[in-house]
Design a protein around this motif. Structure first.
Motif, PDB file in Angstrom:
ATOM      1  N   GLN A 282     -34.609  55.584-145.698  1.00 41.24           N
ATOM      2  CA  GLN A 282     -33.169  55.815-145.741  1.00 41.24           C
ATOM      3  C   GLN A 282     -32.907  57.312-145.624  1.00 41.24           C
ATOM      4  O   GLN A 282     -33.392  58.106-146.416  1.00 41.24           O
ATOM      5  N   GLU A 283     -32.130  57.686-144.621  1.00 35.22           N
ATOM      6  CA  GLU A 283     -31.898  59.103-144.352  1.00 35.22           C
ATOM      7  C   GLU A 283     -30.661  59.630-145.049  1.00 35.22           C
ATOM      8  O   GLU A 283     -30.640  60.790-145.493  1.00 35.22           O
ATOM      9  N   ALA A 284     -29.609  58.821-145.149  1.00 36.23           N
ATOM     10  CA  ALA A 284     -28.360  59.347-145.698  1.00 36.23           C
ATOM     11  C   ALA A 284     -27.556  58.226-146.336  1.00 36.23           C
ATOM     12  O   ALA A 284     -27.675  57.049-145.986  1.00 36.23           O
ATOM     13  N   PHE A 285     -26.741  58.641-147.278  1.00 31.74           N
ATOM     14  CA  PHE A 285     -25.754  57.782-147.932  1.00 31.74           C
ATOM     15  C   PHE A 285     -24.403  58.441-147.661  1.00 31.74           C
ATOM     16  O   PHE A 285     -24.125  59.538-148.148  1.00 31.74           O
ATOM     17  N   VAL A 286     -23.561  57.797-146.838  1.00 29.58           N
ATOM     18  CA  VAL A 286     -22.347  58.431-146.328  1.00 29.58           C
ATOM     19  C   VAL A 286     -21.131  57.741-146.931  1.00 29.58           C
ATOM     20  O   VAL A 286     -20.983  56.514-146.825  1.00 29.58           O
ATOM     21  N   ALA A 287     -20.258  58.537-147.537  1.00 25.13           N
ATOM     22  CA  ALA A 287     -19.022  58.014-148.141  1.00 25.13           C
ATOM     23  C   ALA A 287     -17.839  58.286-147.226  1.00 25.13           C
ATOM     24  O   ALA A 287     -17.766  59.331-146.570  1.00 25.13           O
ATOM     25  N   PHE A 288     -16.891  57.347-147.178  1.00 28.26           N
ATOM     26  CA  PHE A 288     -15.692  57.468-146.359  1.00 28.26           C
ATOM     27  C   PHE A 288     -14.455  57.304-147.237  1.00 28.26           C
ATOM     28  O   PHE A 288     -14.532  56.783-148.358  1.00 28.26           O
ATOM     29  N   PRO A 289     -13.285  57.732-146.723  1.00 28.49           N
ATOM     30  CA  PRO A 289     -12.063  57.648-147.549  1.00 28.49           C
ATOM     31  C   PRO A 289     -11.614  56.239-147.860  1.00 28.49           C
ATOM     32  O   PRO A 289     -10.903  56.027-148.848  1.00 28.49           O
ATOM     33  N   GLU A 290     -11.980  55.249-147.025  1.00 25.82           N
ATOM     34  CA  GLU A 290     -11.529  53.873-147.229  1.00 25.82           C
ATOM     35  C   GLU A 290     -12.706  52.914-147.112  1.00 25.82           C
ATOM     36  O   GLU A 290     -13.759  53.262-146.549  1.00 25.82           O
ATOM     37  N   ARG A 291     -12.523  51.719-147.615  1.00 27.65           N
ATOM     38  CA  ARG A 291     -13.574  50.707-147.512  1.00 27.65           C
ATOM     39  C   ARG A 291     -13.775  50.310-146.052  1.00 27.65           C
ATOM     40  O   ARG A 291     -12.812  50.113-145.312  1.00 27.65           O
ATOM     41  N   ILE A 292     -15.041  50.165-145.666  1.00 31.14           N
ATOM     42  CA  ILE A 292     -15.403  49.859-144.282  1.00 31.14           C
ATOM     43  C   ILE A 292     -15.596  48.354-144.140  1.00 31.14           C
ATOM     44  O   ILE A 292     -16.310  47.725-144.930  1.00 31.14           O
ATOM     45  N   ARG A 293     -14.976  47.787-143.120  1.00 33.06           N
ATOM     46  CA  ARG A 293     -15.048  46.342-142.891  1.00 33.06           C
ATOM     47  C   ARG A 293     -15.991  46.004-141.737  1.00 33.06           C
ATOM     48  O   ARG A 293     -16.655  44.957-141.770  1.00 33.06           O
ATOM     49  N   CYS A 294     -16.081  46.864-140.695  1.00 36.63           N
ATOM     50  CA  CYS A 294     -16.913  46.559-139.532  1.00 36.63           C
ATOM     51  C   CYS A 294     -17.265  47.863-138.824  1.00 36.63           C
ATOM     52  O   CYS A 294     -16.553  48.861-138.942  1.00 36.63           O
ATOM     53  N   ILE A 295     -18.378  47.852-138.081  1.00 38.21           N
ATOM     54  CA  ILE A 295     -18.820  49.049-137.357  1.00 38.21           C
ATOM     55  C   ILE A 295     -19.434  48.641-136.028  1.00 38.21           C
ATOM     56  O   ILE A 295     -19.841  47.491-135.813  1.00 38.21           O
ATOM     57  N   THR A 296     -19.501  49.620-135.106  1.00 39.50           N
ATOM     58  CA  THR A 296     -20.249  49.478-133.857  1.00 39.50           C
ATOM     59  C   THR A 296     -20.541  50.878-133.341  1.00 39.50           C
ATOM     60  O   THR A 296     -20.002  51.871-133.846  1.00 39.50           O
ATOM     61  N   LEU A 297     -21.392  50.966-132.327  1.00 35.01           N
ATOM     62  CA  LEU A 297     -21.787  52.246-131.752  1.00 35.01           C
ATOM     63  C   LEU A 297     -21.297  52.366-130.317  1.00 35.01           C
ATOM     64  O   LEU A 297     -21.319  51.396-129.555  1.00 35.01           O
ATOM     65  N   ALA A 298     -20.873  53.594-129.951  1.00 37.90           N
ATOM     66  CA  ALA A 298     -20.586  53.946-128.564  1.00 37.90           C
ATOM     67  C   ALA A 298     -21.338  55.245-128.292  1.00 37.90           C
ATOM     68  O   ALA A 298     -20.834  56.326-128.553  1.00 37.90           O
ATOM     69  N   GLY A 299     -22.584  55.126-127.832  1.00 39.99           N
ATOM     70  CA  GLY A 299     -23.426  56.300-127.674  1.00 39.99           C
ATOM     71  C   GLY A 299     -23.809  56.857-129.037  1.00 39.99           C
ATOM     72  O   GLY A 299     -24.369  56.154-129.885  1.00 39.99           O
ATOM     73  N   ASP A 300     -23.495  58.132-129.273  1.00 42.37           N
ATOM     74  CA  ASP A 300     -23.771  58.778-130.556  1.00 42.37           C
ATOM     75  C   ASP A 300     -22.552  58.789-131.473  1.00 42.37           C
ATOM     76  O   ASP A 300     -22.522  59.541-132.449  1.00 42.37           O
ATOM     77  N   VAL A 301     -21.558  57.974-131.162  1.00 42.23           N
ATOM     78  CA  VAL A 301     -20.342  57.890-131.972  1.00 42.23           C
ATOM     79  C   VAL A 301     -20.330  56.551-132.699  1.00 42.23           C
ATOM     80  O   VAL A 301     -20.401  55.486-132.070  1.00 42.23           O
ATOM     81  N   LEU A 302     -20.250  56.610-134.024  1.00 39.78           N
ATOM     82  CA  LEU A 302     -20.135  55.395-134.821  1.00 39.78           C
ATOM     83  C   LEU A 302     -18.656  55.099-135.030  1.00 39.78           C
ATOM     84  O   LEU A 302     -17.909  55.946-135.514  1.00 39.78           O
ATOM     85  N   ILE A 303     -18.240  53.889-134.650  1.00 33.22           N
ATOM     86  CA  ILE A 303     -16.840  53.474-134.752  1.00 33.22           C
ATOM     87  C   ILE A 303     -16.719  52.506-135.918  1.00 33.22           C
ATOM     88  O   ILE A 303     -17.463  51.530-136.013  1.00 33.22           O
ATOM     89  N   LEU A 304     -15.781  52.787-136.810  1.00 31.80           N
ATOM     90  CA  LEU A 304     -15.631  52.029-138.041  1.00 31.80           C
ATOM     91  C   LEU A 304     -14.214  51.478-138.153  1.00 31.80           C
ATOM     92  O   LEU A 304     -13.239  52.175-137.859  1.00 31.80           O
ATOM     93  N   GLY A 305     -14.105  50.225-138.575  1.00 32.61           N
ATOM     94  CA  GLY A 305     -12.816  49.628-138.897  1.00 32.61           C
ATOM     95  C   GLY A 305     -12.675  49.495-140.402  1.00 32.61           C
ATOM     96  O   GLY A 305     -13.613  49.080-141.092  1.00 32.61           O
ATOM     97  N   THR A 306     -11.518  49.855-140.932  1.00 31.31           N
ATOM     98  CA  THR A 306     -11.332  49.891-142.387  1.00 31.31           C
ATOM     99  C   THR A 306     -10.448  48.749-142.866  1.00 31.31           C
ATOM    100  O   THR A 306      -9.751  48.093-142.080  1.00 31.31           O
ATOM    101  N   THR A 307     -10.460  48.547-144.168  1.00 33.82           N
ATOM    102  CA  THR A 307      -9.629  47.500-144.762  1.00 33.82           C
ATOM    103  C   THR A 307      -8.148  47.867-144.740  1.00 33.82           C
ATOM    104  O   THR A 307      -7.288  47.007-144.944  1.00 33.82           O
ATOM    105  N   GLU A 308      -7.825  49.143-144.502  1.00 39.06           N
ATOM    106  CA  GLU A 308      -6.430  49.584-144.434  1.00 39.06           C
ATOM    107  C   GLU A 308      -5.864  49.529-143.013  1.00 39.06           C
ATOM    108  O   GLU A 308      -4.729  49.954-142.794  1.00 39.06           O
ATOM    109  N   GLY A 309      -6.633  49.018-142.057  1.00 33.89           N
ATOM    110  CA  GLY A 309      -6.141  48.888-140.692  1.00 33.89           C
ATOM    111  C   GLY A 309      -6.361  50.106-139.822  1.00 33.89           C
ATOM    112  O   GLY A 309      -5.789  50.202-138.737  1.00 33.89           O
ATOM    113  N   ARG A 310      -7.193  51.040-140.247  1.00 38.16           N
ATOM    114  CA  ARG A 310      -7.469  52.242-139.458  1.00 38.16           C
ATOM    115  C   ARG A 310      -8.748  52.079-138.633  1.00 38.16           C
ATOM    116  O   ARG A 310      -9.585  51.227-138.911  1.00 38.16           O
TER     117      ARG A 310
END
Length: 447
Positions: A79-107
């Protein structure tokens, strides 16, 4: 033989006190072919559905009902990192080196893993973002509010901090929560499409660049997970009643394309490809191999089943992970030849910073690439000996040999006429030589 690998993730506590399975393991790396085996594992993860993303160097796992993402290094196996975000994460995917996250607040959040840059959109969805899919140019987000938004990836990543983050268009035909999204690999404006699944018991095929609904598929129960095959010619669907459906999009009765019926026609899908046993439960995730012949399904009772798409035989149980299997992701067996960098270590995201550190490895083999013939000639002093020898050999090659090596009838006819002309010329030369010789003899006799 080409090796096929996939990564699976589980969510929740162990179902039984099985001592054969190590504790705290949440992510498994498997080898499917030529022989199945569990290759490696990562601990301390509980990733819900649609919350696993895998790159060439890292594994990203969003944690259930939390604002955390665990990052694991595939190269170092930890495990390399433990990353915290401002909102709860519901789903993720990758686009190259960009991680795209969907949150429970609709962002929608975009994290550049090489720089740490974090971009966040306003809550354009009324409810939680339940699934997200990405192409090289677009991001598609589905929500519990039944809407699907299409975003331009370049617009989301532009450096202007004052820019408005608005979706290009919305796809609003569903009447219940979106459960899954799958997008075709094509980048053509006319042939790319996506498929959305919803709790309204339907899947809709969209041209997401125009916003047109191309076809609506109805199922006996609502679909939980979907996957397009690598060539985007068939759709696999796992439903809540345990049934699996394989829908061919370009069969005898075309669902898409110029030979298909009117897009307003709704297709009822009623013949299942297969059905899971009650002790396994319905498929919560599924994925097709890169040749489209093998379908893997993960189940709430811990099973990973392997289905033969061509023969449609009874599925084979590959593993039992003793917890609900929520994600299965195949790893591409083909290296990304266009990519000249890869992240050695990820940089944690920060919205406060305005300067960013780019951390990556230059891949020397990809930078150099194979030397072309033009590069070899350009970098050599004078003409290389090999090139001179080839040129001399080409000049010395007999004409007849080149003619007889596969020339057509016209070339042979021209060669024949050419030989006849040379014959006449040689006869004229011989006649001229004899005439000149007689003239010289006559002149010497007079003297």
């Amino acid at each position: 033989m080409l090796s096929e690998e996939f990564v699976s993730a589980i969510c929740g506590a162990p179902l039984t006190s099985n001592t054969a399975i190590a504790k705290d393991i949440g992510i498994y790396c498997h080898t499917l072919s030529p022989t199945y085996s569990a290759k490696s594992t990562f601990k301390k993860s509980s990733a819900p559905v649609n919350s696993l993303a895998v790159s060439e160097t890292h594994v990203f796992a969003a944690q259930h009902e939390k604002a955390y993402v665990h990052v694991y290094s595939r190269l170092r196996g930890n495990q390399e990192a433990f990353v915290a975000f401002p909102e709860r994460i519901r789903c993720i995917t990758l686009a190259g080196d960009v991680l795209i996250l969907g949150t429970t607040e609709g962002r929608v959040m975009l994290w550049e893993t090489c720089t740490g840059r974090l971009v966040s959109t306003p809550p354009r969805h009324v409810q939680a973002v339940s699934c997200v899919a990405a192409t090289p140019f677009h991001v598609l987000t589905g929500s519990d509010d039944s809407d699907i938004h299409v975003w331009a990836l370049a617009q989301l990543l532009e450096l202007d901090s004052t820019a408005e983050h608005e979706p290009e268009r919305s796809l609003p035909n569903h009447r219940a929560a979106i459960t899954a999204l799958s997008v075709s690999s094509s980048v053509s404006y006319d042939t790319n499409f996506c498929v959305s699944a919803s709790k309204d018991k339907s899947c809709i095929i969209w041209n997401y660049q125009t916003g047109d609904a191309l076809r609506t598929l109805l199922f006996p129960s609502f679909p939980l997970c979907i996957s397009l095959d690598p060539s985007s010619r068939a759709l696999c669907t796992g439903c809540e009643d345990g049934s699996l459906y394989l829908t061919e999009l370009f069969a005898d009765k075309h669902l898409l394309g110029a030979q298909s019926e009117d897009a307003a026609t709704v297709m009822q899908i009623s013949s299942p490809f297969g059905a899971t046993q009650p002790d396994a439960g319905p498929a919560s995730c599924l994925s097709l191999s890169y040749d489209g012949t093998v379908l893997l399904t993960g189940h709430p009772k811990g099973q990973i089943l392997k289905w033969d798409v061509a023969d449609n035989k009874t599925p084979v149980e590959l593993a039992n992970l003793n917890a609900a299997v929520t994600n299965i992701v195949f790893i591409s067996p083909f290296p990304n030849e266009k990519k000249v960098t890869r992240p050695a270590n990820i940089v944690k995201p920060s919205q406060a910073e305005r300067t960013y550190t780019f951390s990556t490895q230059l891949m020397e083999s990809d930078l150099a690439g194979p030397e072309s013939r033009f590069d070899a000639l350009l970098n050599s002093a004078g003409f290389p000996q090999e090139v001179l020898e080839d040129a001399i050999a080409a000049l010395q090659q007999p004409t007849a040999a080149s003619v007889g090596a596969g020339s057509n009838e016209k070339e042979q006819e021209l060669q024949k006429k050419n030989d006849e002309l040379w014959e006449i010329i040689n006869e004229q030369r011989a006649l001229q030589k004899r005439t000149l010789q007689k003239y010289v003899e006559a002149k010497s006799g007079q003297a």
